[in-house]
Design an enzyme around this catalytic site. Sequence first.
Site, PDB file in Angstrom:
ATOM      1  N   LYS A  13      34.308  41.829  25.380  1.00 51.15           N
ATOM      2  CA  LYS A  13      34.184  40.385  25.558  1.00 51.15           C
ATOM      3  C   LYS A  13      35.475  39.790  25.020  1.00 51.15           C
ATOM      4  O   LYS A  13      35.708  39.753  23.811  1.00 51.15           O
ATOM      5  CB  LYS A  13      32.979  39.824  24.791  1.00 51.15           C
ATOM      6  CG  LYS A  13      32.935  38.301  24.843  1.00 51.15           C
ATOM      7  CD  LYS A  13      31.812  37.687  24.044  1.00 51.15           C
ATOM      8  CE  LYS A  13      32.103  36.214  23.804  1.00 51.15           C
ATOM      9  NZ  LYS A  13      31.060  35.557  23.006  1.00 51.15           N
ATOM     10  N   GLY A  22      28.186  27.767  19.261  1.00 52.81           N
ATOM     11  CA  GLY A  22      27.344  27.417  18.122  1.00 52.81           C
ATOM     12  C   GLY A  22      26.920  25.959  18.064  1.00 52.81           C
ATOM     13  O   GLY A  22      26.274  25.539  17.108  1.00 52.81           O
TER      14      GLY A  22
END
Lengths: 85, 267
Positions: free
Chosen positions: B110, B171
């Site tokens: 990733k 987040g």
Amino acid sequence: MKPLNLIRIIPAEGSVKEKIEIFLNGQKYPLSSSGSLACLIESLKINPKQIAVALNEEVVLRSTLETTFLKNGDRIDILRAVAGG
Amino acid sequence: MVTESISSVPSPAGDILKIGNQTFHSRLLMGTGKFASFSIMKRALEASHAEMVTVALRRVDISRHEKDILQFIDPKKYWLLPNTSGAKNATEALRIARLAKEAGIGNWVKLEVIPDPRYLLPDGAETLKAAEVLVKEGFTVLPYIQADPILAKQLEEVGCATVMPLGSWIGSARGLKTKDALEIIIEQAQVPVVVDAGLGVPSHAAAAMEIGADAVLVNTAIATAEDPVKMAEAFKLGVEAGRTAFLAGRVEEKMWGEASSPLKGIL
């Protein structure tokens, strides 16, 4: 817990027995003698599986850990998988 | 590691997600950060039915013994996706990806290049630069990007296995703030589109799947919920609901009301 001050590494056969200093994961450590990266990992009691090593910011291939010897002033990073997104 | 399909979890009508040379039944990818303990993480993973999980790479703490996260992630059940978190430029990302490969956690990555500590926004130019090199080195590259359709296309052209545009900041739990751009990316993409970052509740995940995203990646919303295991299950259901709705084909939006009951025979 306090970090180790001295890492007594198991010297590889034929390696020069001289005191050197390395930077391990960003911290300065005196070593009782030179040795290979594989010896360093063994002496730290780190499971060699699933770790990776960088020497002076270059990736060290797993196959060369035993033949890469520590020199004074080397910067070594030992990394492994941790939790993350 | 497993080379073919990684799980026997049934999925609606054999609906398979193919990324690189792997197939997955689950369209929920899960991050492993921020859990209170590895045992809670493990239970959340099970509840999520995720088959691909992200991990980060960090320095070993040599002054004390740490628990090893990989002891809690069964490689027969989960495909590991190491991230390049911590990388602020392409050079650092390349180093982290290569280290992860040497650490034996696979050659999938990733790719995230994040120079901005406040909004954690990825640097598209550096990401593209790193992606090109990593693809040439044989990595399966899943880049985390802003919802930029041009960049998504460029990353696809250099051989990335997916694109992973953000819904909102990492987040932040703000949901699909980038929905219009995501729709363009999804319309144009020839590789799977994984909406990564910013999903706060299962309805966000469902909404991403409804507009045709191939998968979503969730971490904070599960790990920091009051009950992470229950929330993992909720996200699984949200993803499945959204995916099934996408396959079912949604009704068009209309400007005016349209009666559901017959207009004839009214008293």
